[in-house]
Write a protein that holds these residues in place. Structure first.
Motif, short mmCIF file in Angstrom:
data_model
loop_
_atom_site.label_atom_id
_atom_site.label_comp_id
_atom_site.label_asym_id
_atom_site.label_seq_id
_atom_site.Cartn_x
_atom_site.Cartn_y
_atom_site.Cartn_z
N ASN A 16 -7.85 9.03 4.93
CA ASN A 16 -7.21 8.04 4.07
C ASN A 16 -7.70 6.65 4.44
O ASN A 16 -7.57 6.22 5.59
N ARG A 17 -8.26 5.94 3.45
CA ARG A 17 -8.86 4.65 3.72
C ARG A 17 -8.37 3.59 2.75
O ARG A 17 -8.27 3.85 1.54
N ILE A 74 0.82 -1.20 0.00
CA ILE A 74 0.00 0.00 0.00
C ILE A 74 0.86 1.26 0.00
O ILE A 74 0.61 2.22 -0.74
N LEU A 75 1.90 1.24 0.81
CA LEU A 75 2.81 2.40 0.88
C LEU A 75 3.56 2.59 -0.43
O LEU A 75 3.70 3.71 -0.94
N LYS A 76 4.03 1.50 -0.99
CA LYS A 76 4.83 1.57 -2.21
C LYS A 76 4.00 2.07 -3.39
O LYS A 76 4.49 2.88 -4.20
N ASN A 77 2.77 1.62 -3.49
CA ASN A 77 1.93 1.93 -4.65
C ASN A 77 0.86 2.99 -4.38
O ASN A 77 0.00 3.24 -5.22
N GLU A 78 0.92 3.60 -3.19
CA GLU A 78 -0.05 4.64 -2.80
C GLU A 78 -1.49 4.13 -2.96
O GLU A 78 -2.36 4.80 -3.50
N LYS A 79 -1.73 2.94 -2.43
CA LYS A 79 -3.03 2.30 -2.58
C LYS A 79 -3.97 2.64 -1.41
O LYS A 79 -4.57 1.77 -0.78
N CYS A 98 0.92 9.35 4.87
CA CYS A 98 -0.44 9.88 4.86
C CYS A 98 -0.46 11.39 4.82
O CYS A 98 -1.29 12.00 4.12
N ARG A 99 0.45 12.02 5.57
CA ARG A 99 0.52 13.48 5.57
C ARG A 99 0.79 14.01 4.17
O ARG A 99 0.09 14.89 3.67
N ASN A 100 1.81 13.46 3.52
CA ASN A 100 2.17 13.92 2.18
C ASN A 100 1.09 13.61 1.16
O ASN A 100 0.78 14.44 0.29
N LEU A 101 0.51 12.42 1.26
CA LEU A 101 -0.53 12.01 0.32
C LEU A 101 -1.75 12.92 0.43
O LEU A 101 -2.32 13.36 -0.58
N SER A 102 -2.14 13.22 1.66
CA SER A 102 -3.30 14.09 1.89
C SER A 102 -3.07 15.47 1.31
O SER A 102 -3.95 16.04 0.64
N LEU A 103 -1.90 16.04 1.55
CA LEU A 103 -1.60 17.38 1.05
C LEU A 103 -1.56 17.41 -0.47
O LEU A 103 -2.11 18.32 -1.11
#
Length: 286
Positions: A69-70, A41-46, A100-105
């Motif tokens: 993030n779900r 999940i982390l590697k592929n931003e799933k 999660c912080r970076n993905l959300s932003l």
């Protein structure tokens, strides 16, 4: 000489122990699969990122959004809570929180159109585990750099700390939060009123926002005990210049009651469901 094993001669707790070992083996195998799924999940931003509006109960304007993030529902993680509970048992909490912080932003800025950015200055609430802020490896400068690249100001960011996560060294945490506040960030305490260390958390951390737990808000217009507790928290918030956000609003009657006592903001399905796109919330007509 041959011995025949007579199961009737075995002690009763023997079978319980065998059953225990079998379950442990099954749990270990399941955790192994979950761990590798988390890495994937982390590697592929799933992770799917949703944004739920937070609405001003007086003006009906959208004040901001909480980023959620779900993971995709699977046999390994049947619910979002099960997923986050598992993350908390691993050695990847720091890595996951940063992800999660970076993905959300990134997704927040990507989904805001230019017209929206010019006309409105929303506030973004980012969930973060309290222990991460105390971690020596957590460099807030990285967040500042990311915000600068995206054209977002620190005063548009609120770090939402769940009250269910224990804070043991309040003095140190107070010092750390003061440093972040000096850079422009604000703090919200989530789940207030859920039965944990509410009063101590509020006194020491002095958040800019108090998010009332949904258990307090559910049918509050019919619940005298919840009304009294919310009134006490509101009185404290007024004296400490703190804004209150009522979570889990699902009924028009709840909105009307919260408006009548002066609660500042609301969040819940009645005001706007979490969506992948940035969509304003609204107060429904009675």
């Amino acid at each position: 000489m041959h011995f025949l094993l007579n199961f009737e001669d075995l002690p009763a707790n023997f079978f319980s122990y065998v059953h225990y070992l079998f379950n442990r083996r099954h749990e270990n195998l399941l955790d192994y699969k979950r761990y590798h799924e988390l890495k994937r999940i982390l590697k592929n931003e799933k992770l799917d990122t949703f944004f739920q509006p937070i609405v001003d109960l007086k003006t009906s304007e959208t004040f901001g959004f909480e980023a959620l993030n779900r993971p995709t529902k699977s046999h390994l993680f049947s619910t979002t809570d099960a997923f986050y509970d598992f993350v908390g048992t691993t050695n990847m909490i720091f890595e996951f929180e940063k992800f999660c912080r970076n993905l959300s932003l990134q997704r927040y800025v990507a989904r805001l159109n230019k017209e929206t950015i010019i006309k409105k200055h929303y506030t973004l609430f980012l969930n973060i585990h309290p222990s991460i802020l105390l971690d020596k490896n957590y460099h807030m400068g990285e967040t500042m750099q990311l915000l600068n690249e995206m054209g977002v100001q620190p005063n548009q960011i609120v770090f939402e700390l769940t009250e269910r996560s224990a804070v043991t060294d309040y003095r140190e945490f107070e010092r750390v939060l003061s440093n972040y506040r000096s850079q422009g960030y604000r703090i919200a305490i989530d789940d207030v009123g859920s039965g944990y260390n509410s009063l101590k958390t509020l006194i020491y951390l002095r958040p800019e926002f108090i998010k009332l737990d949904c258990s307090l808000i559910q049918s509050i217009h019919q619940n005298d005990a919840a009304q009294k507790l919310v009134s006490l928290i509101y009185e404290y918030a007024t004296q400490s210049n703190t804004k209150i956000i009522a979570e889990g609003i699902e009924q028009i009657e709840e909105i009307a009651y919260l408006q009548s006592i002066g609660i500042h903001f609301g969040q819940g399905y009645a005001l706007g469901k979490p969506k992948t796109e940035i969509t304003d919330g609204s107060i429904p007509n009675r």
